[in-house]
Design a protein around this motif. Sequence first.
Motif, mmCIF file in Angstrom:
data_model
loop_
_atom_site.group_PDB
_atom_site.id
_atom_site.type_symbol
_atom_site.label_atom_id
_atom_site.label_comp_id
_atom_site.label_asym_id
_atom_site.label_seq_id
_atom_site.Cartn_x
_atom_site.Cartn_y
_atom_site.Cartn_z
ATOM 1 N N ALA A 1 -3.768 -7.031 4.947
ATOM 2 C CA ALA A 1 -2.462 -6.511 5.358
ATOM 3 C C ALA A 1 -2.608 -5.400 6.397
ATOM 4 N N MET A 2 -3.514 -4.461 6.171
ATOM 5 C CA MET A 2 -3.691 -3.347 7.110
ATOM 6 C C MET A 2 -4.162 -3.837 8.474
ATOM 7 N N CYS A 3 -5.084 -4.782 8.479
ATOM 8 C CA CYS A 3 -5.553 -5.326 9.762
ATOM 9 C C CYS A 3 -4.399 -5.963 10.519
ATOM 10 N N HIS A 4 -3.554 -6.699 9.798
ATOM 11 C CA HIS A 4 -2.403 -7.332 10.444
ATOM 12 C C HIS A 4 -1.445 -6.274 10.991
ATOM 13 N N LEU A 5 -1.145 -5.257 10.180
ATOM 14 C CA LEU A 5 -0.228 -4.205 10.630
ATOM 15 C C LEU A 5 -0.784 -3.444 11.834
ATOM 16 N N LEU A 6 -2.110 -3.301 11.898
ATOM 17 C CA LEU A 6 -2.734 -2.559 12.995
ATOM 18 C C LEU A 6 -3.048 -3.443 14.203
ATOM 19 N N GLY A 7 -2.806 -4.754 14.073
ATOM 20 C CA GLY A 7 -2.900 -5.642 15.224
ATOM 21 C C GLY A 7 -4.266 -6.234 15.513
ATOM 22 N N PHE A 8 -5.124 -6.351 14.499
ATOM 23 C CA PHE A 8 -6.380 -7.054 14.741
ATOM 24 C C PHE A 8 -6.694 -8.006 13.602
ATOM 25 N N ASN B 1 5.448 -10.199 -4.604
ATOM 26 C CA ASN B 1 6.482 -9.300 -5.096
ATOM 27 C C ASN B 1 7.106 -8.557 -3.913
ATOM 28 N N VAL B 2 8.138 -9.152 -3.316
ATOM 29 C CA VAL B 2 8.790 -8.589 -2.131
ATOM 30 C C VAL B 2 9.449 -7.255 -2.471
ATOM 31 N N LYS B 3 9.999 -7.126 -3.649
ATOM 32 C CA LYS B 3 10.647 -5.875 -4.060
ATOM 33 C C LYS B 3 9.641 -4.724 -4.044
ATOM 34 N N LEU B 4 8.456 -4.971 -4.541
ATOM 35 C CA LEU B 4 7.419 -3.935 -4.550
ATOM 36 C C LEU B 4 7.023 -3.536 -3.126
ATOM 37 N N ILE B 5 6.917 -4.513 -2.238
ATOM 38 C CA ILE B 5 6.594 -4.228 -0.835
ATOM 39 C C ILE B 5 7.702 -3.382 -0.209
ATOM 40 N N SER B 6 8.948 -3.769 -0.442
ATOM 41 C CA SER B 6 10.086 -3.022 0.113
ATOM 42 C C SER B 6 10.118 -1.585 -0.405
ATOM 43 N N GLU B 7 9.917 -1.423 -1.693
ATOM 44 C CA GLU B 7 9.939 -0.083 -2.292
ATOM 45 C C GLU B 7 8.799 0.791 -1.785
ATOM 46 N N SER B 8 7.686 0.182 -1.415
ATOM 47 C CA SER B 8 6.497 0.925 -0.997
ATOM 48 C C SER B 8 6.332 0.986 0.514
ATOM 49 N N TRP B 9 7.291 0.466 1.271
ATOM 50 C CA TRP B 9 7.125 0.294 2.725
ATOM 51 C C TRP B 9 6.766 1.594 3.435
ATOM 52 N N ASP B 10 7.429 2.699 3.128
ATOM 53 C CA ASP B 10 7.120 3.969 3.789
ATOM 54 C C ASP B 10 5.673 4.382 3.551
ATOM 55 N N GLU B 11 5.194 4.188 2.344
ATOM 56 C CA GLU B 11 3.797 4.528 2.019
ATOM 57 C C GLU B 11 2.818 3.586 2.720
ATOM 58 N N ILE B 12 3.193 2.322 2.835
ATOM 59 C CA ILE B 12 2.346 1.348 3.539
ATOM 60 C C ILE B 12 2.198 1.755 5.000
ATOM 61 N N LEU B 13 3.319 2.113 5.640
ATOM 62 C CA LEU B 13 3.261 2.545 7.042
ATOM 63 C C LEU B 13 2.488 3.849 7.190
ATOM 64 N N ARG B 14 2.638 4.760 6.242
ATOM 65 C CA ARG B 14 1.881 6.013 6.286
ATOM 66 C C ARG B 14 0.385 5.743 6.212
ATOM 67 N N LEU B 15 0.000 4.818 5.344
ATOM 68 C CA LEU B 15 -1.416 4.457 5.221
ATOM 69 C C LEU B 15 -1.946 3.838 6.511
#
Length: 76
Positions: free
Chosen positions: A19-26, A61-75
């Motif tokens: 997930a992090m690699c995808h979010l960071l574009g590689f 679990n889409v709900k868990l992803i949505s609830e944690s989205w700010d923390e995911i982006l911070r990471l």
Amino acid sequence: LQIQEHYTDTSGYTEQVFAMCHLLGFKFAPRMRDLPDKKLYTFEPTSSEEILSPLLGGKINVKLISESWDEILRLA
């Protein structure tokens, strides 16, 4: 450095790293031992679910992803 692809062995593979690699574009290219024992997770069932059923581990679990989205982006 312009990282385009990240390689690791089995011990460096987690769903979070994918997930992090995808979010960071590689790309993430792990060398995974025991690949047949791994499971895939889907957002919604598909018409080919019967064919894939031995590979499926459950629903994402889409709900868990949505609830944690700010923390995911911070990471990231």
